[in-house]
Write an enzyme that holds these catalytic residues in place. Structure first.
Site, short mmCIF file in Angstrom:
data_model
loop_
_atom_site.label_atom_id
_atom_site.label_comp_id
_atom_site.label_asym_id
_atom_site.label_seq_id
_atom_site.Cartn_x
_atom_site.Cartn_y
_atom_site.Cartn_z
N ASP A 412 42.35 41.52 41.17
CA ASP A 412 43.18 40.85 42.18
C ASP A 412 43.69 41.88 43.18
O ASP A 412 43.60 43.08 42.96
CB ASP A 412 44.36 40.12 41.52
CG ASP A 412 44.95 39.04 42.43
OD1 ASP A 412 44.37 38.78 43.51
OD2 ASP A 412 46.00 38.47 42.09
N GLU A 447 36.74 51.30 52.36
CA GLU A 447 36.08 50.05 51.94
C GLU A 447 36.80 49.49 50.73
O GLU A 447 37.18 50.23 49.83
CB GLU A 447 34.62 50.34 51.57
CG GLU A 447 33.71 50.55 52.75
CD GLU A 447 33.43 49.27 53.51
OE1 GLU A 447 33.75 48.19 52.98
OE2 GLU A 447 32.91 49.34 54.63
N ASP A 479 39.93 37.15 41.49
CA ASP A 479 40.93 36.32 42.15
C ASP A 479 41.07 36.74 43.61
O ASP A 479 40.66 37.83 44.00
CB ASP A 479 42.28 36.47 41.43
CG ASP A 479 43.18 35.26 41.61
OD1 ASP A 479 42.93 34.48 42.55
OD2 ASP A 479 44.12 35.09 40.83
N HIS A 608 47.06 40.93 38.94
CA HIS A 608 47.98 40.58 40.03
C HIS A 608 49.32 41.30 39.87
O HIS A 608 49.85 41.88 40.82
CB HIS A 608 48.21 39.06 40.05
CG HIS A 608 49.31 38.65 40.97
ND1 HIS A 608 49.18 38.63 42.34
CD2 HIS A 608 50.60 38.28 40.71
CE1 HIS A 608 50.34 38.26 42.88
NE2 HIS A 608 51.20 38.05 41.92
#
Length: 633
Positions: A412, A447, A479, A608
């Site tokens: 994430d 990147e 995600d 996350h």
């Protein structure tokens, strides 16, 4: 939508003719819809959902006056900080603009050039909109919009100058979000039940089919809008068995085991032997209450408890906490608990920077107000103990995942205007209770995949160190990827992961999408309800060109449940839909901050939380010796 006189905000349309008023806060809620046409398994379909937009009845001028009265000396900086980036609506033409700057050197009497000659803003609004501007000294709001039909990023921008007294703010602002009572009042309008949702969709259908101009537009395209009452077929995955240290229980239809999590011994316990408690002198009662409750509660969890080294601070300044941490943390310290008298982001960030990077150790920050309610103290302390056990490397429960030599990985991102952080959370054992976590801060030029592949490589090496071999296959849950980025994932990200892993490692790559507008309900006697956790739909409303499915994993008692959309971009191991769907649901039980199911697989949530902590507070690389612990919970 234009013929129905709806107002456009981004890709959503709202009806200004029937706002719902909140007079106490001078707010109004506009009902509306978000729509998308796509090709699904069931044919060409319109996905339509209910949406709402909040509007402030106070004008931007009213807000500028309030800011000026609050802080005259620093008024211009405060106004810019408060308003830049906000979306405003001009009521005279119902158009929306983003505030990009405030020009304090100009006012409504300033002159601008048009094809017909020079006008002041006062004259322009009088001639074109029959509006008399009352305040001639107010500044102008600046908004830039790219010129139409020019897709080039270097395209010329058109500058709009807006009059504050004619603009109203839209959307939720920090002041509104922090007012819990007001948020509850707003939720009475925006939290829509399944039955209310179906009525709103019926109304939308009628509006279009009873409007001659709207029907004519569809007819010109050779399209008609029809309502299909057919039911779609879904499946229900059985509730999971939850395994604690000495017993296992069923999570039940509601997928909730909060009472059992507080009554049973934790699966893997890390005993509290060497830890530090830091608190200000003013919070000595809170600290004693915490210690007394911890001593009582640890036994039922199977955890042995030793008294901590207590550091009492004269003041609760940031430098006092930083100094105490640097002086007291040693190589033997298992965890540091800091009690803070109030919630302050700078203090929290300072503590986390020391504990995650400078002097790496697990840390727990507690706001003393959460422990001020003596009746709820015991249950709060129990949850704190569970969290501390995870941060020190323990685990709380597990579910049966019958895989061998398979690593499950979650990815994430955290998006901040100044910098982005991306994080990987990867399983290290066969019970999926231990996780390797690494986050990288991405600079603007770097990147995205460079940082991700290095983290993924570190995860594979850690798996090999733990188990003595590389995994046979890796299942990656990605995600934070929208529909527009799926091709980028398939043709750019996946080959990069492939090049990092051994050729013998098979990759299954699944994109997880939370922000979707698809809803499905359970129908009982013409009454609509939220489906139970574990309800899967993989026909009719899935994309015609994709291998995808929808999963409802949570029990929702208020409003309508939003399913999670899973798109399988690659499946080298040929697990097939059944295994991937069951695995995705099982992983929703494995997030240790919540004794029940969450919306996404636990590996995504861990990634996350890690990315958010690094991007928001730590803003630097974390120490390697923390990477095998859930120190960021």
């Amino acid at each position: 939508m234009k013929t129905l006189n709806f107002v456009k905000f981004d890709r959503k349309h709202f009806d200004p003719s029937c706002p719902k008023m909140i007079p106490t806060a001078k707010l109004e809620v506009w009902p509306g819809y978000v729509t998308a046409v796509d090709e699904y398994d069931g044919g060409l379909m319109l996905c339509c959902d209910v949406s709402h937009r909040l509007l402030c009845q106070k004008t931007v001028l009213d807000m500028l006056i309030e800011i000026y009265q609050y802080n005259k000396s620093n008024y211009q900086d405060m106004a810019k900080k408060h308003l830049i980036g906000s979306i405003v609506i001009t009521r005279y033409n119902n158009r929306t603009y983003r505030i990009d700057d405030i020009c304090f050197s100009d006012n409504p009497h300033s002159v601008f050039e048009t094809r017909a000659g020079s006008y002041s803003y006062v004259e322009y609004y009088k001639n074109h909109h029959n509006i008399n501007i009352r305040d001639g000294k107010q500044p102008l709001l600046i908004s830039f919009k790219k010129s139409r039909g020019n897709e080039n990023s270097e395209a010329e921008s058109i500058q709009f100058c807006l009059i504050p007294e004619l603009c109203n703010l839209t959307g939720l602002h920090d002041e509104i979000r922090s007012d819990k009572k007001l948020m509850r009042e707003i939720a009475t309008f925006t939290r829509v039940s399944p039955n209310q949702r179906m009525l709103a969709l019926d109304k939308y259908f009628r509006n279009i089919n009873e409007n001659a101009a709207a029907k004519e537009i569809l007819k010109n395209w050779g399209i008609s809008l029809i309502k299909i009452q057919d039911q779609i077929v879904g499946r229900h995955i059985d509730p999971e068995q939850i395994y604690f240290a000495k017993r296992n229980i069923s999570a039940g239809q509601r997928a909730d085991f909060s009472n059992d999590a507080l009554k049973n011994e934790m699966l893997e316990v890390v005993h509290l032997k060497n830890w530090i408690l830091i608190h200000p002198k003013s919070d000595v009662r809170t600290a004693n209450a915490l210690l007394n409750n911890m001593e009582r509660c640890c036994k039922s969890f199977g955890m042995s408890y030793c008294t901590p080294s207590i550091v009492s601070l004269d003041q609760d300044r940031v430098d006092a906490y930083v100094g105490a941490l640097r002086r007291n943390i040693s190589t033997h310290t298992q965890i540091v608990v800091c009690i803070c008298s109030s919630r302050r982001d700078d203090r929290y960030s300072a503590i986390k920077k020391i504990c995650c990077a400078e002097r790496p150790v697990a840390s727990q920050v507690i706001n003393s107000r959460t422990l001020s309610n003596e009746t709820r103290n015991r249950s709060i302390v129990q949850k704190i103990i569970l969290q501390m056990n995870c941060k020190m490397g323990g685990s709380l429960w597990t579910v049966k995942i019958p895989f061998k030599n398979v690593m499950i990985c979650g990815i994430d991102s955290y998006h901040d205007p100044s910098q982005k952080s991306h994080s990987v959370a990867a399983s290290l054992n066969s019970t999926y209770t231990h996780w390797f976590s690494k986050a990288v801060i991405q600079t603007k030029k770097e990147e995205l995949v460079n940082g991700l592949t290095s983290s993924f490589e570190s995860a594979l090496e850690c798996y090999k160190r733990r188990n003595g071999y590389f995994p046979d296959s890796v299942i990656i849950y990605r995600d934070g990827v929208g529909d527009g980025q799926l091709n980028l994932c398939a043709h750019y990200e996946i080959p990069q992961f492939e090049s990092v892993s051994q050729k013998s490692v098979k990759i299954t790559f699944i994109v997880v999408q939370k922000r979707i507008n698809t809803r499905y309900f359970l129908e009982k006697n013409n009454n609509y309800e939220n489906p139970l956790p574990g309800t899967v739909v993989d026909k009719d409303i899935t994309r015609s060109q994709m291998y995808d499915f929808f999963l409802v994993s949570q029990m929702v008692l208020q409003g309508s449940v939003t399913p999670t959309h899973f798109v399988v971009l690659r499946d080298d191991s040929n697990y097939g839909p059944d295994i991937i769907q069951k695995l995705s649901y099982k992983l929703c039980y494995m997030y240790y901050n919540w004794p029940g199911t969450i919306r996404v697989p636990a590996c995504c949530m861990y990634a996350h939380k890690m990315a958010y902590l690094i991007g928001q507070s730590v803003q630097r690389d974390t120490a390697n010796n923390l990477s095998e612990k859930l120190f960021y919970l």
